[in-house]
Scaffold this active site. Structure first.
Site, PDB file in Angstrom:
ATOM      1  N   LYS A  87       0.824  -1.210   0.000  1.00 36.20           N
ATOM      2  CA  LYS A  87       0.000   0.000   0.000  1.00 36.20           C
ATOM      3  C   LYS A  87       0.862   1.266   0.000  1.00 36.20           C
ATOM      4  O   LYS A  87       0.476   2.293  -0.545  1.00 36.20           O
ATOM      5  CB  LYS A  87      -0.906  -0.022   1.235  1.00 36.20           C
ATOM      6  CG  LYS A  87      -1.958   1.071   1.260  1.00 36.20           C
ATOM      7  CD  LYS A  87      -2.908   0.835   2.414  1.00 36.20           C
ATOM      8  CE  LYS A  87      -3.964   1.898   2.546  1.00 36.20           C
ATOM      9  NZ  LYS A  87      -4.882   1.567   3.655  1.00 36.20           N
ATOM     10  N   ASP A 211      -6.351   6.705  13.984  1.00 34.25           N
ATOM     11  CA  ASP A 211      -6.070   5.392  13.407  1.00 34.25           C
ATOM     12  C   ASP A 211      -4.601   5.038  13.599  1.00 34.25           C
ATOM     13  O   ASP A 211      -3.729   5.549  12.891  1.00 34.25           O
ATOM     14  CB  ASP A 211      -6.453   5.417  11.915  1.00 34.25           C
ATOM     15  CG  ASP A 211      -6.239   4.055  11.229  1.00 34.25           C
ATOM     16  OD1 ASP A 211      -5.611   3.164  11.837  1.00 34.25           O
ATOM     17  OD2 ASP A 211      -6.713   3.898  10.092  1.00 34.25           O
TER      18      ASP A 211
HETATM   19  P1  ADP Z   1      -2.960  -1.481   9.300  1.00 32.68           P
HETATM   20  O1  ADP Z   1      -4.078  -0.510   9.322  1.00 32.68           O
HETATM   21  O2  ADP Z   1      -1.609  -0.836   9.203  1.00 32.68           O
HETATM   22  O3  ADP Z   1      -3.152  -2.553   8.292  1.00 32.68           O
HETATM   23  P2  ADP Z   1      -3.954  -2.771  11.718  1.00 32.68           P
HETATM   24  O4  ADP Z   1      -5.007  -1.807  12.018  1.00 32.68           O
HETATM   25  O5  ADP Z   1      -4.371  -4.118  11.272  1.00 32.68           O
HETATM   26  O6  ADP Z   1      -2.860  -2.205  10.735  1.00 32.68           O
HETATM   27  O7  ADP Z   1      -3.054  -2.903  13.043  1.00 32.68           O
HETATM   28  C1  ADP Z   1      -2.012  -3.801  13.160  1.00 32.68           C
HETATM   29  C2  ADP Z   1      -1.232  -3.482  14.412  1.00 32.68           C
HETATM   30  O8  ADP Z   1      -2.060  -3.641  15.568  1.00 32.68           O
HETATM   31  C3  ADP Z   1      -0.043  -4.385  14.602  1.00 32.68           C
HETATM   32  O9  ADP Z   1       1.099  -3.622  14.953  1.00 32.68           O
HETATM   33  C4  ADP Z   1      -0.482  -5.260  15.775  1.00 32.68           C
HETATM   34  O10 ADP Z   1       0.621  -5.691  16.528  1.00 32.68           O
HETATM   35  C5  ADP Z   1      -1.320  -4.304  16.561  1.00 32.68           C
HETATM   36  N1  ADP Z   1      -2.216  -4.978  17.516  1.00 32.68           N
HETATM   37  C6  ADP Z   1      -3.218  -5.829  17.243  1.00 32.68           C
HETATM   38  N2  ADP Z   1      -3.803  -6.276  18.391  1.00 32.68           N
HETATM   39  C7  ADP Z   1      -3.144  -5.676  19.417  1.00 32.68           C
HETATM   40  C8  ADP Z   1      -3.240  -5.721  20.847  1.00 32.68           C
HETATM   41  N3  ADP Z   1      -4.136  -6.478  21.450  1.00 32.68           N
HETATM   42  N4  ADP Z   1      -2.394  -4.959  21.559  1.00 32.68           N
HETATM   43  C9  ADP Z   1      -1.474  -4.211  20.945  1.00 32.68           C
HETATM   44  N5  ADP Z   1      -1.317  -4.115  19.629  1.00 32.68           N
HETATM   45  C10 ADP Z   1      -2.129  -4.851  18.856  1.00 32.68           C
HETATM   46 MG    MG Z   2      -5.878   0.287   8.898  1.00 32.24          MG
END
Ligand code: ADP
Ligand code: MG
Length: 621
Positions: A87, A211
């Protein structure tokens, strides 16, 4: 709209409602959601476990491709052939990404600085669009497996700050995956929709969408009014997110084990394994608030909730600086914000929620899964587009300009492209011929200067204009584009009140390809369009001057000498010849000559007429 579909495998013919899916195409994770019994729901994979599909692609051979969780495992064992964070490359040239190329573990091709980047895997080249297309295809496949029906229409989300090239690239990726992308929606808008904010027509509301994902942080300030989402400002950091917390944990582990990071550069696999373990520790500790303790080879991996909070706080502080800037750019203070919405996996961390809530002095919206909220909102938007939520406004902008044809075949834009809908605009026109009683109004869509290159949407004739000299009638043309993309055009002659109107459905009239072609066309032809426009404008003006000169001669015969009349006729003849040619400079020059000569004569005529009318005036005694 109902559609007949034939299931080739089973030979069944089925009539199905138009199902439109919502897709969050993320940097770290992607997911697909769809409406189920009136509620958006993220779709799980075959194993029934995860809704998230890691945005990762692994090539073992050119034809053997893994996507998602299976590909994520290859980050450790086969990093050169494992592509992540595509992305970040969408719609970018090599020049755009040069400064952070090192971030990528795979090969980015730099042969042409200004063309769009390509990625080399083994001996093949892939564009970010193709790679994103593969992820989208996997998501499409996932939902088709889940519902047992083919799908072809989608809404895809993008960050609010994505420019045209990045949005277009996302659309194209959808096309490659066999999806008809009905709408590209801003991620913060989708998040608001998922929480039902902005769906009912209410007073204007201001929303902060926070976000914090894996690798990026975005803060968007939106205003919602009458179903229209407006992005007031965006801010963020494209290299700040959960990954930074993971890295900070690894640094901490190196420190407590008295090691420096040379052990990591020496052993890539160890470094990847540590990354995954750090992420696991972060999630576990942030949710349970218990300490984490594990051994990995010679590494003693442990972290307490207090230590994690300390690491998280430094990230949280940086995000708050971005929030301050976004508010400043929007001209708002925290007190103006009505809602704060949490998006992204990293907002699961309680300390992040607390810091954000303290800053905005408000409870944050966190009931929905922060990983899923954007996809859920995309599904809500899809449902609105499918027409299943009747009383809801569509949120949109017009993709192409709308306007009418004026003399000489010129496009006169009334509602410019990218205007928010519903939109309303109007302009006054007049007639070009004496005694004209009908006016044809032709409506066009497109960006080119000449209507012949744009797309005609419809036309009508305003009849019954009372005969008046050219230029006297005042004809007001109004364009009203409603929330469904339906255009109503009204024409009204103001002096007489004569009125006429038509309705035009324009929104889905053009395919994406046609739209892209038309936009491309308008850029390519901008110069020649401008030249043609200048020539046509010169001709129009010259024709008007020829007409008014004829009129002038007729009305002022008695005050002009033979010589003067002859000279005017000569100039008019020159102008008539020039108008037939293609040389706009010659037309303008001849026009100027005629003007220079007739201006003093016109003044004389005016004085004469005034004197005349005073003579005739009776003075009451
Ligand atoms: P993106 O929008 O960049 O695709 P996401 O919204 O899917 O990313 O977020 C992914 C991030 O969230 C990763 O760094 C993951 O480690 C973190 N994450 C997911 N669950 C938890 C949690 N319970 N505690 C802390 N961090 C978390
Ligand atoms: Mg996202």
């Amino acid at each position: 709209m109902a559609k007949i579909s034939i299931n080739i495998k089973e030979g069944k013919v089925a009539q199905e409602a138009d199902l439109i899916i919502g897709i969050d195409l993320g940097t770290t994770n992607s997911l697909v959601a769809v409406m189920e019994n009136g509620h958006p729901k993220a779709v799980k994979g075959k194993d029934g476990k995860n809704t998230l599909v890691p945005s990762i692609i692994h090539f073992s051979t050119a034809t053997d491709v893994l996507i998602g969780d299976d590909a994520k495992e290859k980050l450790v064992s086969d990093p050169q052939n494992t592509i992540y964070s595509v992305k970040r490359l969408m719609g970018k040239s090599y020049h755009d990404i040069e400064s952070f190329e090192k971030y990528f573990g795979y090969k980015i091709i730099d042969e042409d600085q200004d063309s769009l980047v390509k990625i080399r895997v083994k001996d093949k080249f892939y564009s970010p669009i193709e790679l994103s297309g593969m992820i989208l295809k996997a998501l499409k496949h996932r939902i088709e497996q889940s519902i047992g029906k083919p799908v072809s229409k989608a809404v895809i989300t993008v960050p609010a700050y994505f420019n045209d090239a990045q949005r277009q690239a996302t659309r194209d990726a959808g096309k490659l995956a066999g999806l008809d992308v009905l709408r590209i929606v801003n991620e913060p808008t989708a998040a608001s929709l998922a929480y039902g904010i902005g769906i009912a027509p209410e007073a204007a509301q201001k929303i902060a969408v926070y976000d914090l994902g894996g690798g990026t942080f975005d803060i968007s300030i939106l205003q919602i009014q009458d179903g229209i989402f407006e992005v007031l400002s965006t801010n963020g950091n494209t290299f700040l997110g959960g990954d930074d917390i993971d890295r900070a944990i690894i640094d901490y582990w190196l420190e407590i084990n008295n090691l420096d990071d040379s052990v990591l550069s020496d052993d890539k696999n160890l470094s990847q394994e540590l990354r995954l373990l750090a992420e696991e520790a972060k999630k576990m500790v942030s949710l349970s608030q218990n300490s984490f303790k594990r051994k990995l080879k010679f590494f003693n991996c442990q972290i307490s909730p207090e230590k994690l909070n300390e690491l998280v706080l430094s990230i949280a502080k940086q995000t708050i600086d971005c929030c301050k800037q976004a508010l400043k750019d929007a001209g708002l203070s925290t007190a103006d914000i009505d809602h704060v919405i949490m998006v992204g996996g990293s907002t699961r961390i309680p300390l992040i929620k607390k810091v954000v809530s303290d800053f905005f002095q408000k409870e944050v919206h966190d009931k929905l899964d922060p990983d899923e909220v954007v996809a859920l909102g995309a599904a809500v938007q899809a449902d609105i587009l499918a027409g299943n939520q009747k009383d809801i406004l569509l949120l949109d902008i017009t993709p192409l300009s709308l306007g009418i044809e004026t003399i000489g075949g010129l496009m006169d834009t009334i509602i410019p492209r990218n205007s928010k809908v519903p939109a309303k605009a109007g302009r006054q026109y007049t007639t070009s011929v004496d005694g004209q009683t009908n006016l044809k109004v032709s409506v066009f869509q497109g960006e080119r200067d000449l209507v012949q290159h744009n797309r005609k949407l419809g036309e009508f004739i305003l009849r019954g204009i009372p005969p008046m000299p050219a230029g006297i009638p005042k004809i007001e043309i109004h364009f009203i584009l409603d929330a469904d993309g339906i255009l109503t055009v009204k024409a009204k002659e103001l002096r007489s009140g004569v009125e006429q109107k038509i309705e035009i459905r324009s929104q889905y009239g053009l395919s994406e390809e046609e739209m892209a072609m038309m936009l491309l066309d308008s850029i390519e032809h901008a110069q020649s369009d401008m030249d043609t426009r200048a020539l046509l404008e010169a001709r129009n003006e010259a024709n008007n001057i020829i007409l008014s000169s004829d009129k002038f001669l007729e009305q002022n015969k008695e005050i002009l000498s033979e010589e003067e009349i002859k000279t005017i006729l000569e100039y008019v003849d020159h102008l008539k010849t020039a108008v037939k040619g293609e040389n706009k400079d010659l037309i303008n020059k001849t026009m100027d000559e005629l003007n220079v000569y007739t201006t003093p004569l016109a003044h004389r005529a005016l004085d004469h007429n005034i004197a005349d009318s005073l003579k005739g005036k009776k003075v009451d005694g």
